[in-house]
Write a protein that holds these residues in place. Sequence first.
Motif, mmCIF file in Angstrom:
data_model
loop_
_atom_site.group_PDB
_atom_site.id
_atom_site.type_symbol
_atom_site.label_atom_id
_atom_site.label_comp_id
_atom_site.label_asym_id
_atom_site.label_seq_id
_atom_site.Cartn_x
_atom_site.Cartn_y
_atom_site.Cartn_z
ATOM 1 N N TRP A 141 0.827 -1.213 0.000
ATOM 2 C CA TRP A 141 0.000 0.000 0.000
ATOM 3 C C TRP A 141 0.859 1.260 0.000
ATOM 4 O O TRP A 141 0.621 2.192 -0.773
ATOM 5 C CB TRP A 141 -0.916 -0.010 1.219
ATOM 6 N N GLU A 144 2.831 2.199 -3.259
ATOM 7 C CA GLU A 144 1.999 2.711 -4.353
ATOM 8 C C GLU A 144 1.328 4.032 -3.980
ATOM 9 O O GLU A 144 1.267 4.955 -4.787
ATOM 10 C CB GLU A 144 0.936 1.679 -4.727
ATOM 11 N N LYS A 145 0.849 4.124 -2.755
ATOM 12 C CA LYS A 145 0.112 5.321 -2.329
ATOM 13 C C LYS A 145 0.995 6.562 -2.314
ATOM 14 O O LYS A 145 0.533 7.671 -2.646
ATOM 15 C CB LYS A 145 -0.471 5.089 -0.931
ATOM 16 N N HIS A 154 2.032 8.604 -10.798
ATOM 17 C CA HIS A 154 0.608 8.593 -10.483
ATOM 18 C C HIS A 154 0.269 7.334 -9.686
ATOM 19 O O HIS A 154 0.890 6.287 -9.855
ATOM 20 C CB HIS A 154 -0.230 8.637 -11.766
ATOM 21 N N TYR A 155 -0.714 7.497 -8.822
ATOM 22 C CA TYR A 155 -1.192 6.371 -8.011
ATOM 23 C C TYR A 155 -2.137 5.511 -8.841
ATOM 24 O O TYR A 155 -3.006 6.015 -9.553
ATOM 25 C CB TYR A 155 -1.913 6.906 -6.773
ATOM 26 N N SER A 156 -1.929 4.205 -8.770
ATOM 27 C CA SER A 156 -2.780 3.275 -9.504
ATOM 28 C C SER A 156 -3.271 2.188 -8.552
ATOM 29 O O SER A 156 -2.463 1.439 -7.987
ATOM 30 C CB SER A 156 -2.008 2.645 -10.671
ATOM 31 N N GLN A 157 -4.562 2.128 -8.389
ATOM 32 C CA GLN A 157 -5.133 1.104 -7.515
ATOM 33 C C GLN A 157 -4.932 -0.290 -8.103
ATOM 34 O O GLN A 157 -4.727 -1.254 -7.356
ATOM 35 C CB GLN A 157 -6.622 1.368 -7.295
ATOM 36 N N ASP A 158 -4.975 -0.390 -9.428
ATOM 37 C CA ASP A 158 -4.759 -1.694 -10.067
ATOM 38 C C ASP A 158 -3.356 -2.226 -9.775
ATOM 39 O O ASP A 158 -3.179 -3.412 -9.475
ATOM 40 C CB ASP A 158 -4.961 -1.578 -11.582
ATOM 41 N N GLU A 159 -2.366 -1.337 -9.856
ATOM 42 C CA GLU A 159 -0.997 -1.754 -9.576
ATOM 43 C C GLU A 159 -0.830 -2.130 -8.107
ATOM 44 O O GLU A 159 -0.087 -3.063 -7.770
ATOM 45 C CB GLU A 159 -0.022 -0.641 -9.964
ATOM 46 N N MET A 160 -1.514 -1.401 -7.237
ATOM 47 C CA MET A 160 -1.457 -1.734 -5.819
ATOM 48 C C MET A 160 -2.066 -3.112 -5.559
ATOM 49 O O MET A 160 -1.533 -3.909 -4.773
ATOM 50 C CB MET A 160 -2.193 -0.685 -4.989
ATOM 51 N N MET A 161 -3.164 -3.413 -6.233
ATOM 52 C CA MET A 161 -3.805 -4.715 -6.063
ATOM 53 C C MET A 161 -2.921 -5.841 -6.605
ATOM 54 O O MET A 161 -2.888 -6.944 -6.045
ATOM 55 C CB MET A 161 -5.163 -4.726 -6.771
ATOM 56 N N SER A 163 0.360 -5.771 -6.582
ATOM 57 C CA SER A 163 1.404 -5.932 -5.564
ATOM 58 C C SER A 163 0.884 -6.734 -4.372
ATOM 59 O O SER A 163 1.563 -7.636 -3.864
ATOM 60 C CB SER A 163 1.901 -4.562 -5.098
#
Length: 203
Positions: A141, A144-145, A154-161, A163
């Motif tokens: 988290w 990425e955050k 840029h923040y990407s929720q898909d990339e965080m998921m 990871s």
Amino acid sequence: MGVVIILKHFVPKIDMWGMVQGDFRVMKKRKRSRIIWTVLFWMIFLVSVATIVYLSFQNGTSSAELGSDVIEKLAAEYYEKDTVSTTELYKFTYYFRQMGRTIAFFIIGILGTATIHLSSERLPWIVKSVLSAGILLVIAWVTEKCKIYLPTRHYSQDEMMISMAASMLGFSIVSLITLIYNLIQHMSHRDLSNKRIPSSQHG
């Protein structure tokens, strides 16, 4: 009196103090070995996390320049061309980095979980597993955050998921192995205890 003399000569002497000392030596050796492995795993884990944090916290320009020549060569081989278009290079770079991210966090998941399980021998398996999962999810988290505060990133929720999923996969593998190991150990100790109970009752 004669019986005592016979027993002294023919019954082997049991050196209880020597046995106790031997057990302590074995335990001490195991403890030392465990400490060495724990320190080694912590070092590898922290270096791996530091590397991921360093790569994640680079600005967009530095991130794009990092390994650009290598990526261009790999893209040319992938598309079987001498030169690739900007769109093809961008697409290949994106998937290449996602693959690298997935592998990196998968390794982090394995190392982090193994490190926690080695570090805390007395804690229950469930506590160590929850602690490991929490640490891994926080790392995924944060890395990425924090891109929100970096220029040209840029923040990407898909990339965080991605990871999180990769780290949880590594976590699941190690957790399953340690669970099976603990169950085998528990069953072997229980069988040993059951064998000792009848002999003590006969005595």
